[in-house]
Scaffold this motif. Structure first.
Motif, PDB file in Angstrom:
ATOM      1  N   TYR A   1       2.374  -7.722  -6.290  1.00  0.00           N
ATOM      2  CA  TYR A   1       3.692  -7.421  -5.737  1.00  0.00           C
ATOM      3  C   TYR A   1       4.271  -8.770  -5.340  1.00  0.00           C
ATOM      4  O   TYR A   1       3.679  -9.510  -4.542  1.00  0.00           O
TER       5      TYR A   1
ATOM      6  N   ALA B   1      -2.011  -6.426  -6.584  1.00  0.00           N
ATOM      7  CA  ALA B   1      -1.756  -5.076  -7.084  1.00  0.00           C
ATOM      8  C   ALA B   1      -2.763  -4.684  -8.165  1.00  0.00           C
ATOM      9  O   ALA B   1      -2.534  -3.724  -8.897  1.00  0.00           O
TER      10      ALA B   1
ATOM     11  N   GLN C   1      -2.113  -8.067 -11.635  1.00  0.00           N
ATOM     12  CA  GLN C   1      -0.738  -7.887 -11.179  1.00  0.00           C
ATOM     13  C   GLN C   1      -0.618  -8.232  -9.697  1.00  0.00           C
ATOM     14  O   GLN C   1      -1.596  -8.204  -8.950  1.00  0.00           O
TER      15      GLN C   1
ATOM     16  N   SER D   1       2.588   5.740  -8.325  1.00  0.00           N
ATOM     17  CA  SER D   1       1.199   5.680  -7.895  1.00  0.00           C
ATOM     18  C   SER D   1       0.314   6.129  -9.045  1.00  0.00           C
ATOM     19  O   SER D   1       0.762   6.757 -10.013  1.00  0.00           O
TER      20      SER D   1
ATOM     21  N   SER E   1       0.830  -1.195   0.000  1.00  0.00           N
ATOM     22  CA  SER E   1       0.000   0.000   0.000  1.00  0.00           C
ATOM     23  C   SER E   1       0.871   1.255   0.000  1.00  0.00           C
ATOM     24  O   SER E   1       1.766   1.397   0.831  1.00  0.00           O
TER      25      SER E   1
ATOM     26  N   ILE F   1       6.466  -5.331  -9.081  1.00  0.00           N
ATOM     27  CA  ILE F   1       5.082  -5.552  -9.451  1.00  0.00           C
ATOM     28  C   ILE F   1       5.098  -6.243 -10.806  1.00  0.00           C
ATOM     29  O   ILE F   1       5.779  -5.802 -11.737  1.00  0.00           O
TER      30      ILE F   1
END
Length: 272
Positions: free
Chosen positions: A148, A142, A146, A256, A77, A168
């Motif tokens: 991580y 993710a 996807q 991000s 996060s 990622i």
């Protein structure tokens, strides 16, 4: 007679808020003294400092007894990871102790395998003894197919050793890469078991990992990060060295969404 301020600083504080679980641990000489794992990602900023205070009080730990602060750098996060990193740096500065960043995925891999093997005692009990070589693949969702993720191997060492970096990755491409690596591995280096640990509901399913299941034994273990594993990694890391207080930042592994949109907007303006 030495007073308390002159005693060696033997205890270590570890923080991780990169996932939905807020993990705080205090360790000493590879032993867990206290651990709190609180769910509720949106409330990490509210609860972190009170939980740290509770951990210190529960163990009778003062700032004079802390030898260092470690923190999970992610990936995970964006907002959550920043909370722990900011707190760790602030405490390290206030207490005048070193700070070190550790991989949240490595902690997830270590804890997930220990949970799968039914050996939660951690560093002191060396849950990797007698296993492996096993591959451990930690997973945090993710979105958009996807995760991580990274690749570690457990072969009797105290903590799983890294084989692939934190990143990622599209799961379809990642599983294909792992399958190719498995095929190319020398006979003695092939894993006994391939463990997917963490958020396995989406990415550790048989449908997702069928390529690897055709090549070897695959186990999926749902697991939420526990603070003790960040603590064990952090204690080892701090005893070996520390990070620069001012340059320590979270490991985001990608921009991000807001940053990506801003970059696209800027690039569009330049191209006009």
């Amino acid at each position: 007679m030495k007073n308390q301020m002159e005693e060696p600083r033997k205890r270590f504080l570890a923080l991780d808020t990169s996932t939905a679980v807020l993990g705080v641990a205090i360790t000493e000489n590879g032993k867990l003294l206290h651990e709190t794992n609180a769910s509720g990602e949106r409330n990490h900023s509210v609860h972190l400092l009170p939980i740290i205070e509770q951990a210190l009080q529960a163990t009778g730990t003062t700032s004079a007894m802390i030898g260092g602060v470690s923190v999970g750098l992610g990936p995970g996060s964006y907002t959550g990871t920043r909370i722990a990193v900011t707190a760790a740096k602030t405490l390290a500065w206030a207490w005048k102790v070193p700070v070190a960043g550790i991989s949240s995925l490595q902690a997830l891999a270590w804890g997930g395998l220990a949970a799968a093997l039914g050996q939660p005692e951690g560093a002191e009990g060396n849950p990797m003894s007698g296993t492996g070589p096993d591959w451990i693949i930690p997973l945090l969702d993710a979105r958009r197919g996807q995760a991580y993720t990274a690749l570690f191997v457990a072969d009797g060492d105290r903590a799983p050793r890294r084989l692939e970096p934190d990143a990622i990755r599209l799961m379809a491409d990642w599983v294909q890469h792992l399958a190719d690596r498995l095929k190319a591995a020398a006979e003695g280096m092939k894993p006994r078991v391939i463990w997917f640990v963490g958020e396995t509901q989406l990415h550790g399913s048989e449908e997702t990992t069928f390529l690897l299941r055709e090549l070897g034994r695959v186990q999926a273990v749902p697991y939420e990060l526990e603070g003790r594993w960040a603590g064990y990694l952090g204690e080892e890391r701090l005893q070996a060295g520390s990070d620069d207080l001012h340059s320590l930042i979270p490991n985001y592994t990608q921009l991000s969404e807001a940053e990506a949109n801003l970059r696209r907007s800027s690039e569009g303006s330049l191209n006009q």
